[in-house]
Design a protein around this motif. Structure first.
Motif, PDB file in Angstrom:
ATOM      1  N   ARG A 224       0.846  -1.199   0.000  1.00  6.82           N
ATOM      2  CA  ARG A 224       0.000   0.000   0.000  1.00  6.82           C
ATOM      3  C   ARG A 224       0.880   1.247   0.000  1.00  6.82           C
ATOM      4  N   ASP A 225       0.348   2.346  -0.541  1.00  7.06           N
ATOM      5  CA  ASP A 225       1.040   3.632  -0.483  1.00  7.06           C
ATOM      6  C   ASP A 225       0.754   4.267   0.866  1.00  7.06           C
ATOM      7  N   LEU A 226       1.814   4.639   1.580  1.00  7.86           N
ATOM      8  CA  LEU A 226       1.674   5.253   2.896  1.00  7.86           C
ATOM      9  C   LEU A 226       2.033   6.732   2.818  1.00  7.86           C
ATOM     10  N   TYR A 227       1.319   7.539   3.628  1.00  7.42           N
ATOM     11  CA  TYR A 227       1.567   8.979   3.652  1.00  7.42           C
ATOM     12  C   TYR A 227       1.550   9.459   5.092  1.00  7.42           C
ATOM     13  N   GLY A 228       2.427  10.424   5.370  1.00  9.13           N
ATOM     14  CA  GLY A 228       2.404  11.109   6.647  1.00  9.13           C
ATOM     15  C   GLY A 228       1.881  12.523   6.445  1.00  9.13           C
ATOM     16  N   LEU A 229       1.362  13.118   7.538  1.00  9.31           N
ATOM     17  CA  LEU A 229       0.774  14.458   7.440  1.00  9.31           C
ATOM     18  C   LEU A 229       1.780  15.493   7.938  1.00  9.31           C
ATOM     19  N   HIS A 230       2.205  16.381   7.055  1.00  5.54           N
ATOM     20  CA  HIS A 230       3.119  17.458   7.405  1.00  5.54           C
ATOM     21  C   HIS A 230       2.373  18.514   8.215  1.00  5.54           C
ATOM     22  N   LYS A 231       3.108  19.286   8.951  1.00  5.53           N
ATOM     23  CA  LYS A 231       2.490  20.329   9.766  1.00  5.53           C
ATOM     24  C   LYS A 231       1.709  21.330   8.933  1.00  5.53           C
ATOM     25  N   ASP A 232       2.180  21.567   7.678  1.00  6.52           N
ATOM     26  CA  ASP A 232       1.482  22.532   6.830  1.00  6.52           C
ATOM     27  C   ASP A 232       0.265  21.932   6.122  1.00  6.52           C
ATOM     28  N   GLY A 233      -0.049  20.675   6.412  1.00  6.60           N
ATOM     29  CA  GLY A 233      -1.257  20.063   5.875  1.00  6.60           C
ATOM     30  C   GLY A 233      -1.054  19.203   4.644  1.00  6.60           C
ATOM     31  N   ARG A 234       0.106  19.235   4.040  1.00  4.20           N
ATOM     32  CA  ARG A 234       0.325  18.405   2.854  1.00  4.20           C
ATOM     33  C   ARG A 234       0.727  17.000   3.283  1.00  4.20           C
ATOM     34  N   GLU A 235       0.448  16.056   2.385  1.00  2.00           N
ATOM     35  CA  GLU A 235       0.775  14.660   2.645  1.00  2.00           C
ATOM     36  C   GLU A 235       2.133  14.314   2.040  1.00  2.00           C
ATOM     37  N   VAL A 236       2.929  13.596   2.833  1.00  2.00           N
ATOM     38  CA  VAL A 236       4.282  13.223   2.420  1.00  2.00           C
ATOM     39  C   VAL A 236       4.321  11.715   2.208  1.00  2.00           C
ATOM     40  N   PRO A 237       4.694  11.231   0.990  1.00  2.00           N
ATOM     41  CA  PRO A 237       4.811   9.781   0.783  1.00  2.00           C
ATOM     42  C   PRO A 237       5.984   9.226   1.582  1.00  2.00           C
ATOM     43  N   ILE A 238       5.736   8.144   2.307  1.00  2.00           N
ATOM     44  CA  ILE A 238       6.763   7.590   3.191  1.00  2.00           C
ATOM     45  C   ILE A 238       6.729   6.070   3.158  1.00  2.00           C
ATOM     46  N   GLU A 239       7.843   5.489   3.607  1.00  2.00           N
ATOM     47  CA  GLU A 239       7.907   4.066   3.919  1.00  2.00           C
ATOM     48  C   GLU A 239       8.224   3.934   5.393  1.00  2.00           C
ATOM     49  N   ILE A 240       7.595   2.962   6.044  1.00  2.00           N
ATOM     50  CA  ILE A 240       7.751   2.822   7.496  1.00  2.00           C
ATOM     51  C   ILE A 240       8.154   1.396   7.825  1.00  2.00           C
ATOM     52  N   GLY A 241       9.192   1.264   8.651  1.00  2.00           N
ATOM     53  CA  GLY A 241       9.572  -0.032   9.195  1.00  2.00           C
ATOM     54  C   GLY A 241       9.255  -0.057  10.678  1.00  2.00           C
ATOM     55  N   LEU A 242       8.585  -1.093  11.163  1.00  2.00           N
ATOM     56  CA  LEU A 242       8.168  -1.201  12.562  1.00  2.00           C
ATOM     57  C   LEU A 242       9.060  -2.189  13.312  1.00  2.00           C
TER      58      LEU A 242
END
Length: 402
Positions: free
Chosen positions: A128-146
């Motif tokens: 799946r495509d993952l996104y984080g929320l920047h403080k300015d409201g835009r979405e940042v595409p990210i990869e996350i390892g847990l």
């Protein structure tokens, strides 16, 4: 990563202050620890171990973020600050939900609970495509390892976060380029299809033209033949018969082109054999005692060379049959074609007949055949030689077309 609104955030922060330590990673160049009343989650570590742990997190090239069982952020590094635009003090103690896009927050608690039931090191959201929320409201595409991290009897989750904005941008550019290439390819295929259709129509047209020209020439030949039959004088018939064979030589060119897959080039070896046979048949009185030997290198000549070569061949075979074997003498006429060492075409006609008279000189008389041959040699840009040893030999040399 979820939040239930401002009130939940405030409650979570108050809970963190009252019951948990807060870990700050680096202030300036000195590692410190701010401690609330309960002991720190890394209190089981020595001060050296704890300092090394924090330095390792801070030095990581990817964003490193740790949350506790309640989903509150307890540790971040500088890369997380850069990635999401928050200051460290804004993140530590805040619920993880502030970094989750609004469209994903409703389902995020369920995903966190599923991971808590089976904690193991793995990639988050595989496929799946993952996104984080920047403080300015835009979405940042990210990869996350847990990575589950048990400390002091409590369970934390350490996440490594990679900004893949540049990769996504490159993928978009690649997809746009591929789409553009597909459009160009489709356009080219359409143009090729159009050109193929045009060429097919042209081939049909050329086929029909060759067929009609051949038929028209056959009509002319038939008209000449009708005239020949009403003439009784051999002297009167001879010029018409010669003219008839010339017309049929040209008609044969169009017949071979009509039968060929290439409407621009004549298979000259096949054509020459047919032409020689036709001339022998037309002059049946001589051909009864004269044999034909054809040795042709396989070559295809363009039409503007095949026609003059065919007419020259026609004249030379007729001349050999008419003058080379007087009184019913037996003999052989040899027809050949080859490429010279310099890449030129060499067409030859020779016989083992009586040869030339002692005072013979090519072009000295006013023979129509000689005039026709000279004009055709000039048209081909070639040279023509005549020799009379043990019969007669005629040789045409000319530059082969592309």
């Amino acid at each position: 990563m979820t939040t239930s609104g401002i009130d939940d955030n405030l409650c979570a922060r108050e809970s963190l202050r009252a019951t948990r330590p807060v870990m700050s990673v680096r202030e300036g160049h000195r590692v410190t620890r701010r401690t609330a009343e309960p002991e720190s989650p890394v209190s089981d570590l020595t001060e050296l171990e704890e300092a090394q742990f924090r330095l390792a997190i801070e030095a990581a090239p990817t964003g490193m973020l740790m949350v506790d069982e309640g989903g509150l952020i307890v540790l971040v590094n500088a890369e997380v600050e850069r990635l999401f635009g928050y200051r460290r003090e804004e993140l530590v103690g805040a619920p993880l939900g502030i970094l989750v896009p609004h469209r994903s927050r409703q389902r995020h608690p369920e995903l966190r609970r599923a991971y808590a039931d089976d904690p193991q090191a793995r990639a988050m959201g595989a496929g799946r495509d993952l996104y984080g929320l920047h403080k300015d409201g835009r979405e940042v595409p990210i990869e996350i390892g847990l990575n589950p991290v048990p400390i002091g009897g409590r369970r934390f989750v350490l996440s490594s976060i990679v900004d893949i904005s540049e990769r996504k941008r490159a993928e978009r550019e690649r997809a746009e380029l591929l789409a553009e290439l597909r459009d160009i390819n489709a356009s080219l295929e359409e143009r090729v299809a159009e050109r193929t259709s045009e060429l097919a129509e042209r081939e049909i047209l050329l086929n029909e033209i060759h067929h009609r020209v051949k038929n028209n020439l056959q009509v002319i030949s038939s008209l000449i033949n009708m005239q020949v039959r009403v003439l009784e004088s051999p002297a009167a018939r001879a010029p018409l018969l010669a003219c008839q064979t010339r017309v049929e030589a040209i008609a044969l060119i169009h017949e071979k082109l009509y039968q060929s897959d290439d409407y621009a080039r004549v298979p000259f070896a096949v054509y020459s054999r047919s032409l020689a046979t036709n001339v022998f048949r037309a002059m049946s009185d001589s051909s009864a005692v004269v044999s034909l030997d054809v040795a042709m290198e396989d070559v295809a000549l363009p039409m503007d060379q095949a026609i003059p070569c065919g007419l020259i061949l026609n004249e030379l075979i007729m001349n050999a049959l008419k003058h080379g074997f007087p009184g019913g003498a037996r003999g052989t006429i040899r027809v050949g074609f080859c490429r010279s060492q310099t890449g030129q075409g060499v067409l030859s006609v020779s016989d083992d007949g009586v040869g030339f008279a002692s005072d013979f000189a090519w072009g000295a008389g006013e023979s129509l055949g000689h005039l026709v041959i000279d004009a055709l040699v000039d048209q081909l840009g070639g040279s023509f030689t005549v020799s009379g040893v043990n019969g007669a030999r005629f040789e045409l040399t000319f530059p082969l077309g592309d």
